[in-house]
Design a protein around this motif. Structure first.
Motif, PDB file in Angstrom:
ATOM      1  N   GLY A   1       0.811  -1.209   0.000  1.00 30.84           N
ATOM      2  CA  GLY A   1       0.000   0.000   0.000  1.00 30.84           C
ATOM      3  C   GLY A   1       0.843   1.256   0.000  1.00 30.84           C
ATOM      4  O   GLY A   1       0.558   2.218  -0.726  1.00 30.84           O
ATOM      5  N   MET A   2       1.907   1.245   0.791  1.00 30.82           N
ATOM      6  CA  MET A   2       2.797   2.405   0.836  1.00 30.82           C
ATOM      7  C   MET A   2       3.518   2.592  -0.498  1.00 30.82           C
ATOM      8  O   MET A   2       3.652   3.709  -1.000  1.00 30.82           O
ATOM      9  N   ASP A   3       3.961   1.492  -1.081  1.00 31.75           N
ATOM     10  CA  ASP A   3       4.642   1.570  -2.381  1.00 31.75           C
ATOM     11  C   ASP A   3       3.700   2.110  -3.455  1.00 31.75           C
ATOM     12  O   ASP A   3       4.108   2.908  -4.310  1.00 31.75           O
ATOM     13  N   GLU A   4       2.437   1.689  -3.410  1.00 34.74           N
ATOM     14  CA  GLU A   4       1.498   2.130  -4.433  1.00 34.74           C
ATOM     15  C   GLU A   4       1.229   3.625  -4.339  1.00 34.74           C
ATOM     16  O   GLU A   4       1.153   4.312  -5.370  1.00 34.74           O
ATOM     17  N   LEU A   5       1.097   4.143  -3.124  1.00 37.77           N
ATOM     18  CA  LEU A   5       0.897   5.583  -2.979  1.00 37.77           C
ATOM     19  C   LEU A   5       2.110   6.349  -3.507  1.00 37.77           C
ATOM     20  O   LEU A   5       1.961   7.339  -4.235  1.00 37.77           O
ATOM     21  N   PHE A   6       3.302   5.886  -3.186  1.00 36.21           N
ATOM     22  CA  PHE A   6       4.513   6.566  -3.648  1.00 36.21           C
ATOM     23  C   PHE A   6       4.607   6.535  -5.171  1.00 36.21           C
ATOM     24  O   PHE A   6       4.839   7.559  -5.825  1.00 36.21           O
ATOM     25  N   GLU A   7       4.397   5.351  -5.751  1.00 36.17           N
ATOM     26  CA  GLU A   7       4.546   5.207  -7.203  1.00 36.17           C
ATOM     27  C   GLU A   7       3.476   5.983  -7.961  1.00 36.17           C
ATOM     28  O   GLU A   7       3.756   6.618  -8.982  1.00 36.17           O
ATOM     29  N   GLN A   8       2.249   5.958  -7.476  1.00 40.33           N
ATOM     30  CA  GLN A   8       1.181   6.687  -8.151  1.00 40.33           C
ATOM     31  C   GLN A   8       1.372   8.202  -8.033  1.00 40.33           C
ATOM     32  O   GLN A   8       1.095   8.945  -8.974  1.00 40.33           O
ATOM     33  N   SER A   9       1.843   8.654  -6.869  1.00 37.84           N
ATOM     34  CA  SER A   9       2.075  10.093  -6.690  1.00 37.84           C
ATOM     35  C   SER A   9       3.121  10.583  -7.671  1.00 37.84           C
ATOM     36  O   SER A   9       2.960  11.646  -8.296  1.00 37.84           O
TER      37      SER A   9
ATOM     38  N   GLY B   1       3.269  11.944 -15.679  1.00 38.05           N
ATOM     39  CA  GLY B   1       2.357  11.515 -16.724  1.00 38.05           C
ATOM     40  C   GLY B   1       2.376  10.031 -17.024  1.00 38.05           C
ATOM     41  O   GLY B   1       1.909   9.602 -18.085  1.00 38.05           O
ATOM     42  N   ASP B   2       2.902   9.226 -16.113  1.00 39.12           N
ATOM     43  CA  ASP B   2       2.896   7.772 -16.303  1.00 39.12           C
ATOM     44  C   ASP B   2       1.539   7.183 -15.943  1.00 39.12           C
ATOM     45  O   ASP B   2       0.738   7.822 -15.255  1.00 39.12           O
ATOM     46  N   PRO B   3       1.260   5.942 -16.382  1.00 38.15           N
ATOM     47  CA  PRO B   3       0.004   5.285 -16.002  1.00 38.15           C
ATOM     48  C   PRO B   3      -0.100   5.108 -14.488  1.00 38.15           C
ATOM     49  O   PRO B   3       0.906   4.934 -13.796  1.00 38.15           O
ATOM     50  N   LYS B   4      -1.323   5.144 -13.973  1.00 38.30           N
ATOM     51  CA  LYS B   4      -1.553   5.072 -12.536  1.00 38.30           C
ATOM     52  C   LYS B   4      -2.503   3.922 -12.194  1.00 38.30           C
ATOM     53  O   LYS B   4      -3.426   4.075 -11.394  1.00 38.30           O
ATOM     54  N   GLU B   5      -2.312   2.779 -12.796  1.00 33.92           N
ATOM     55  CA  GLU B   5      -3.212   1.653 -12.587  1.00 33.92           C
ATOM     56  C   GLU B   5      -3.111   1.136 -11.143  1.00 33.92           C
ATOM     57  O   GLU B   5      -2.021   0.881 -10.642  1.00 33.92           O
ATOM     58  N   PRO B   6      -4.252   0.986 -10.459  1.00 36.72           N
ATOM     59  CA  PRO B   6      -4.216   0.457  -9.088  1.00 36.72           C
ATOM     60  C   PRO B   6      -3.924  -1.041  -9.074  1.00 36.72           C
ATOM     61  O   PRO B   6      -4.360  -1.777  -9.954  1.00 36.72           O
ATOM     62  N   ARG B   7      -3.161  -1.476  -8.091  1.00 35.89           N
ATOM     63  CA  ARG B   7      -2.866  -2.895  -7.896  1.00 35.89           C
ATOM     64  C   ARG B   7      -3.330  -3.363  -6.512  1.00 35.89           C
ATOM     65  O   ARG B   7      -4.081  -4.314  -6.387  1.00 35.89           O
ATOM     66  N   LYS B   8      -2.901  -2.653  -5.497  1.00 39.29           N
ATOM     67  CA  LYS B   8      -3.272  -3.024  -4.131  1.00 39.29           C
ATOM     68  C   LYS B   8      -4.666  -2.526  -3.788  1.00 39.29           C
ATOM     69  O   LYS B   8      -5.447  -3.210  -3.131  1.00 39.29           O
ATOM     70  N   PHE B   9      -4.989  -1.327  -4.228  1.00 33.42           N
ATOM     71  CA  PHE B   9      -6.275  -0.723  -3.910  1.00 33.42           C
ATOM     72  C   PHE B   9      -7.237  -0.836  -5.083  1.00 33.42           C
ATOM     73  O   PHE B   9      -6.829  -1.101  -6.216  1.00 33.42           O
TER      74      PHE B   9
ATOM     75  N   LYS C   1      -9.073   1.546  -6.399  1.00 29.31           N
ATOM     76  CA  LYS C   1      -9.024   2.719  -7.263  1.00 29.31           C
ATOM     77  C   LYS C   1      -7.723   3.461  -6.989  1.00 29.31           C
ATOM     78  O   LYS C   1      -6.984   3.116  -6.065  1.00 29.31           O
ATOM     79  N   GLN C   2      -7.448   4.455  -7.788  1.00 26.24           N
ATOM     80  CA  GLN C   2      -6.254   5.268  -7.574  1.00 26.24           C
ATOM     81  C   GLN C   2      -6.272   5.847  -6.168  1.00 26.24           C
ATOM     82  O   GLN C   2      -7.267   6.441  -5.730  1.00 26.24           O
ATOM     83  N   ILE C   3      -5.161   5.698  -5.440  1.00 21.38           N
ATOM     84  CA  ILE C   3      -5.081   6.242  -4.083  1.00 21.38           C
ATOM     85  C   ILE C   3      -4.377   7.591  -4.053  1.00 21.38           C
ATOM     86  O   ILE C   3      -4.680   8.435  -3.205  1.00 21.38           O
ATOM     87  N   ALA C   4      -3.465   7.850  -4.963  1.00 24.34           N
ATOM     88  CA  ALA C   4      -2.763   9.133  -4.973  1.00 24.34           C
ATOM     89  C   ALA C   4      -3.741  10.271  -5.267  1.00 24.34           C
ATOM     90  O   ALA C   4      -4.511  10.195  -6.237  1.00 24.34           O
ATOM     91  N   PHE C   5      -3.738  11.299  -4.425  1.00 21.28           N
ATOM     92  CA  PHE C   5      -4.599  12.473  -4.599  1.00 21.28           C
ATOM     93  C   PHE C   5      -6.078  12.081  -4.674  1.00 21.28           C
ATOM     94  O   PHE C   5      -6.857  12.687  -5.410  1.00 21.28           O
TER      95      PHE C   5
END
Length: 347
Positions: free
Chosen positions: A168-176, A182-190, A192-196
């Motif tokens: 979960g922590m990695d996903e927030l960092f990577e999506q942010s 401008g990279d893809p923000k596909e959710p894996r752990k969550f 929906k998108q968790i960043a912002f």
């Protein structure tokens, strides 16, 4: 004179915090074993800031005989297999998963709230650690309930991604980061998108056969665990939301009491209660946010005020480090309580 202690899931977020807190609180240990899944066997991890390094042992081959306390932070799957094995070998298990929490023969403990319930641990030699959101809430509710008897609680949580583990922590960092480049923000752990963003969904949804149809299992846990820890007569309605915060759970809690309780009296009770830090200045910044609670032991309460929608109502804001009071710290506090009330130190 000290205990032999096993930390299961020692390489995860909560397991590492358990090791940190054992060192910080100078828990009396003669030996500590770091245990994890086969993929982590042989890894070297620190025993907090003690300067001692531990070699991770394979849980599949671990001999539980002769160990006093096992702090489990490995999830329900490993707990189902290995916690009964440890308990049968005479090692008292303190489990952080949800597996045993509602077992009538397993006490569910928050030491500031229901310490005497630990006396029932001998039935299975297992003690359950509550859900992270429940733990901080009941610490804040306890002194208020003792004073005026809580009838109903409505709580909305704002839960950090560390509650979902390292992924979960990695996903927030990577999506942010992806948002800015401008990279893809596909959710894996969550889901929906968790960043912002915020996600009103933690754990699975309850089915139509449940009294909590439409609620998530996380929301159900807050209700039934509060009933088991604090009082079975308290009505609880929870909405649990995942927010883009790395560490620290927040809660907006509205409480209806049987008896009148003034804001001034409630603040006085909270100020004196164990495990609580009241920070409530009615000015800009006169409250605690998740960023400020990280690394602290306390459950912080702010913004205590009257709820004008019910005759005897109060509302407050509650913040705590979910990896500490919500998990690792509470487990170590249970171990301390167990030692004081039941276990004899071995030479």
């Amino acid at each position: 004179m000290a205990y032999r202690v096993v930390v299961v899931g020692a390489t995860g977020n909560v397991g590492r915090e358990m090791l940190n807190i054992l060192g910080e609180r100078q828990f009396p240990v003669s030996e500590v074993a770091a245990v994890a899944s086969p993929r982590s066997t042989g890894d070297i991890i620190d025993f907090g800031d003690t300067g001692q390094e531990l070699k991770v042992r394979n849980i599949e081959h671990f001999d539980w005989a002769g160990w006093d306390i096992a702090l489990f932070a490995a999830g329900s799957g490993p707990a189902k297999i290995y916690a009964p094995m440890a308990a049968a070998a005479g090692c008292t298990v303190i489990d952080n998963s949800s597996l045993f929490r509602m077992d009538p023969d397993v006490p569910l403990i928050v030491p500031e709230v229901n310490p005497h319930a630990i006396d029932a641990y001998r039935k299975r030699n297992i003690i359950a650690n509550p859900n992270c959101s429940t733990a901080q809430m009941v610490v804040a509710l306890k002194p208020l309930h003792d004073a005026a008897t809580i009838r109903r609680v409505v709580v909305s949580t704002y839960q950090s991604v560390s509650g979902a583990g390292k992924q979960g922590m990695d996903e927030l960092f990577e999506q942010s980061r992806a948002v800015f480049v401008g990279d893809p923000k596909e959710p894996r752990k969550f889901t929906k998108q968790i960043a912002f963003n915020v996600i009103p969904h933690i754990d699975s949804f309850m089915g139509p056969d449940s009294d909590y149809d439409g609620y998530t299992k996380e929301e159900w846990k807050m209700a039934v665990e509060t009933n088991k820890i604090l009082d079975p007569n308290i009505l609880v309605s929870a909405t649990c939301v995942r927010v883009p915060v790395f560490v620290g759970h927040s809660e907006a809690v509205s409480v209806e009491f049987e008896e009148p309780l003034s804001v001034a009296k409630a603040m006085s009770l909270l100020r004196e209660a164990p495990g609580i830090m009241l920070v409530d200045k009615r000015e800009d910044g006169g409250y605690v946010t998740p960023v400020e609670c990280v690394g602290d032991y306390a459950t912080f309460v702010s913004r205590v005020r009257r709820d004008p929608t019910v005759p005897n109502g109060l509302t407050f804001w509650c913040v705590s480090d979910n990896l500490r009071k919500g998990a690792a710290l509470n487990a170590v506090q249970i171990a301390e309580l167990l030692g004081r009330r039941h276990l004899k130190k071995a030479a």
